[in-house]
Design an enzyme around this catalytic site. Structure first.
Site, short mmCIF file in Angstrom:
data_model
loop_
_atom_site.label_atom_id
_atom_site.label_comp_id
_atom_site.label_asym_id
_atom_site.label_seq_id
_atom_site.Cartn_x
_atom_site.Cartn_y
_atom_site.Cartn_z
N GLU A 1 0.82 -1.21 0.00
CA GLU A 1 0.00 0.00 0.00
C GLU A 1 0.85 1.27 0.00
OE1 GLU A 1 -3.25 0.24 2.73
OE2 GLU A 1 -4.10 -1.67 2.13
N GLY A 2 1.89 1.26 -0.79
CA GLY A 2 2.80 2.40 -0.86
C GLY A 2 4.00 2.14 0.03
#
Length: 834
Positions: free
Chosen positions: A502-503
């Protein structure tokens, strides 16, 4: 003397008007009154006063008369701003504008409105949600554990999968109208947290269908037909979803995906329809190996103009059944023994009809906005919840272990070096749980705070890494030797997964938190960018002069707070008195952040987004302020339990120390040295006093997690209830529960030990039974007490021992067990089908 007072009144008045960002009308009245006072009291000659009025009047009129100001000042400024304004692509703009701003904007603006934070309702569960957490979630925890999922199944067991589907775990966010649970964001967070205290595979398998994925995208953007078809199936677990975004050449830079879909016509269900010919290469797709429906993001291209719009509409999202012709899916990645289902998917020239576009034809090209808006919310739940869960597992179990484990004739938790690590663990858990709760509360109030979600993702996962690492250091060999009795090693292995997904955290810190925050949270910058680009002079003028007033206001506030050390900063009414210094410190740091941001944007300009070290430090200050205020809000929400004050002080002091370190590093490394010097002289002329929690605070925190009490209970609340009949790993908790009674017996026998009637209780637990038998024989303890000591000794010994295996690690036995269970599951499935 009167002349000095008159001149001082000018300086003081101007400073006060600047400090409060007063309107130009007040400036005009104030200067006119000052000149009139000089004339009335004869403090200056008529000629001098006339010159002052002649100089001031045109300036005040120019700034006060709006049409004149727009024509003379704002239009040239707009032209200049367009030249220096950093250019944003459509995907960058969608990312920046995703979600909304909330408390993060207050922290960024230099003067936080505490009423807004304190008025946010504390997160709560409905009776139905609480029951699901207590019953169904607890039972799923009983069915899944990290050892079996990693060493036997390389997945959840078939029984756990079946239970999760049947009980609606995969449809928690789906409304009841479609057969889902319809749970709140906080309930979703609580479920993931509890599962993570037991089994990461269970947590991930549940959180992905309820996070960024087909269900959420369908809820917000799907057509009614798509919702009616898929949502009931997803809610019942008949469909397992995954979403494919990451490309080998566009990982963190997901907006640059190279997977393409060309608009064309093709045959579908016996007729020619409009659709896409898509080719894709995706990896790191959670649940892909077992998914029955594939969400897919690709770049749409329309070279023949079949859609009647742009030749490159942009990123688009489709929903494709697993068995659709051309879909390649099923192989697995092996993410650091986390063993949740994760793998690649590919396709070459796969025809996908337009009806599979999420939202239909109208949403072609709208995929990036969809993803960014959903991620703005989902990032605040999944990883913060799972990592707080792992952290609570570490703190709960390690705190119990150090209380019952003895070395050098005392519990190892009594050693100051160990206490230092325990304090970090507990303090970080208190802080990260506060962040998790506040982020979920914001979502349940209808907010979609994208910057807050990035802060939560980055800092909760980074602090979980600290917590688990410290836990491993404390328990030593117990954590190193793998086996069913090891409660922490799998969490240690899996921490990097959370750091990555997620990043990636480096990108989240240096680009997302401040990159979005500087534009979205600033009260004027986004408006300036939008209106300058659109040529809208009226809102540009208002934003421009609001910005100027904002800048000078923060200069005045920073100087005042710097000279006084922030001693006179106001605090909100009704909060805990002993915590007011932290409220003052927050306001002061907020002002420094606002001033440093504006000076950095002015001196570095469009290159700021490439200065990752600078934006990372600015983002660190913003993040620490959010963490600190989350801690303060949590203490108020929980009714100010005095027992928790050591946690609060540790977490608050740690956040301030980190913010202070970021500020000092910012000044030392700012690319514009003049700006750095100005910030130091204005904001911290006498330096900035922040310090880490001291040893007394650390000892108090460490003590709380080594003994039973409401403070420890609140800290690890929401964890799986470890029971020995479910898993021998619970032996640590059983021994911990018995430990106070055994300690009481030892204290009672101190006099007998001093008199030589009985020896001191041995730290070798295998000898403790003999000691208890001796005490009973002399009538010093009862038979019931001897039995209690025996139970403690047995469970404590079980907790301290480490697992060992046959030379082949019983691999054959484990595989046989797996195959037998799979065969039994297959029989059950056939019976149900029949």
């Amino acid at each position: 003397m009167f002349l000095s007072i008159w001149i001082g009144a000018l300086v003081a008045g101007a400073f006060l008007l600047t400090f409060h960002q007063a309107r130009m009308a007040l400036w005009t009245v104030g200067i006119a009154a000052w000149i009139a006072a000089g004339w009335f009291f004869g403090l200056a000659s008529a000629g001098a006063l006339a010159i002052m009025a002649a100089v001031a009047a045109p300036i005040l009129l120019l700034l006060t008369i709006t049409p004149l100001r727009r024509a003379v000042l704002s239009r040239p400024a707009m032209a200049g701003f367009r030249k220096i304004m950093p250019r944003m692509s459509a995907t960058e703009q969608a990312a920046v504008e995703a979600g909304n701003v909330w408390w993060d904007a207050e922290l960024f603006a230099g003067r936080p409105d505490w009423k807004r934070l304190l008025a946010t309702p504390a997160p709560t569960l409905t009776p139905e949600e609480q029951s699901f957490l207590d019953v169904e979630t607890e039972h799923l925890c009983d069915l899944a554990n990290d050892w079996d999922s990693t060493s036997v199944w390389q997945d959840l067991s078939p029984e756990a999968w079946t239970y999760a589907k049947d009980k609606g775990f995969l449809g928690m966010i789906i409304p009841k109208a479609y057969g889902g649970r319809g749970f709140s964001a906080y309930a979703h967070s609580q479920v993931i947290q509890k599962l993570s205290t037991r089994c990461s595979a269970a947590a991930v398998s549940v959180m992905v269908p309820n996070s960024l994925g087909p269900a959420e995208l369908l809820l917000h953007y799907g057509t009614e037909a798509q919702k009616d078809h898929y949502l009931p199936r997803l809610a019942r677990g008949e469909e397992i979803p995954c979403f494919a975004l990451t490309n080998p050449y566009a990982g963190s830079d997901a907006a640059s995906i190279t997977d393409t879909g060309v608009v064309c016509k093709g045959m579908w269900k016996g007729e020619e329809v409009l659709g896409f010919r898509i080719s894709w290469r995706k990896r790191y797709i959670t649940l892909a190996p077992v998914a029955t429906v594939l969400g897919l993001a690709f770049r749409a291209i329309d070279p023949d103009g079949l859609l009647g719009g742009e030749a490159e509409p942009g990123i688009t999202c489709v929903l494709i059944p697993r068995d659709h012709p051309g879909v390649n899916i099923g192989r697995r990645h092996w993410p650091l023994n986390a063993v949740f289902q994760n793998g690649p998917t590919t396709g070459d020239d796969v025809f996908v009809p337009m009806e599979m576009v999420i939202g239909g034809r109208d949403q072609v090209g709208g995929g990036w906005r969809m993803l960014m808006e959903c991620l703005a919310a989902g990032r605040a739940i999944s990883l913060p919840s799972s990592n707080v869960g792992m952290s609570k597992l570490a703190v709960g179990m390690v705190g119990a272990y150090v209380a019952i484990r003895r070395q050098f004739n005392q519990p190892i938790g009594a050693f100051e070096g160990v206490q230092e690590a325990l304090a970090r663990m507990a303090g970080h858990v208190y802080a990260t749980d506060a962040v998790r709760r506040l982020a979920a509360a914001a979502l349940d109030q209808g907010e979609k705070p994208s910057v807050v979600s990035a802060i939560a993702k980055y800092h909760v996962t980074e602090r979980a890494r600290i917590v688990v690492n410290d836990g491993m250091d404390v328990i030593g060999g117990k954590g190193v030797c793998m086996g069913p009795g090891n409660f922490l090693a799998r969490a240690y292995q899996q921490i990097p997964v959370a750091i990555t997904v997620e990043g990636a955290n480096i990108m989240t810190r240096t680009l997302i938190i401040y990159g979005q925050g500087a534009i979205r949270c600033h009260p004027y910058v986004l408006t300036l960018m939008r209106t300058a680009g659109a040529g809208e002079i009226k809102p540009f003028d208002a934003a421009l002069f609001g910005y100027v007033g904002f800048l000078f206001r923060n200069m005045a506030r920073a100087l005042t707070f710097g000279l006084t050390g922030g001693a006179f900063i106001g605090t909100p009414g009704g909060v805990a008195p002993q915590l007011k210094p932290y409220y003052r410190a927050t306001t002061r740091f907020s002002t420094l952040l606002a001033l440093a941001s504006d000076l950095s944007m002015a001196t570095v300009g469009g290159a700021l987004k490439r200065k990752g070290a600078l934006t990372g430090r600015l983002g660190d200050i913003l993040s620490q302020l959010f963490i600190l205020t989350s801690v303060l809000k949590r203490f108020e929400d929980e009714g100010r339990p005095v027992e928790d004050l050591p946690f609060v002080h540790w977490a608050a002091q740690d956040a301030l120390a980190r913010a202070g370190a970021a500020w000092r590093s910012l000044l030392a490394n700012h690319p514009n040295r003049a700006a750095a010097l100005f910030l130091k002289l204005i904001g911290t002329p006498f330096g900035l006093r922040t310090s880490e929690p001291d040893d007394r605070c650390a000892a108090a925190v460490a003590g709380l997690i080594q003994r039973h009490g409401p403070a420890r209970d609140r800290l690890v609340a929401g964890s799986w209830s470890a029971r020995i009949e479910v898993d021998p790993i619970a032996a640590t908790i059983v021994a911990f529960d018995l430990h106070p009674q055994v300690e009481a017996i030892e204290r009672r026998l101190k006099e007998a030990v001093r008199a030589g009637r009985i020896g001191r209780a041995p730290q070798n637990l295998t000898l403790l039974n003999d000691w208890a038998a001796d005490a009973e024989g002399q009538g010093l303890i009862t038979a019931e007490e001897r039995a209690l000591v025996a139970r403690f000794a047995a469970h404590a010994d079980m907790a301290i021992q480490v697992d060992d295996f046959a030379p082949d690690f019983d691999i054959a036995a484990g595989l046989a067990r797996r195959e037998a269970a799979l065969a039994e599951a297959a029989k059950t499935t056939k019976k149900k089908a029949a």
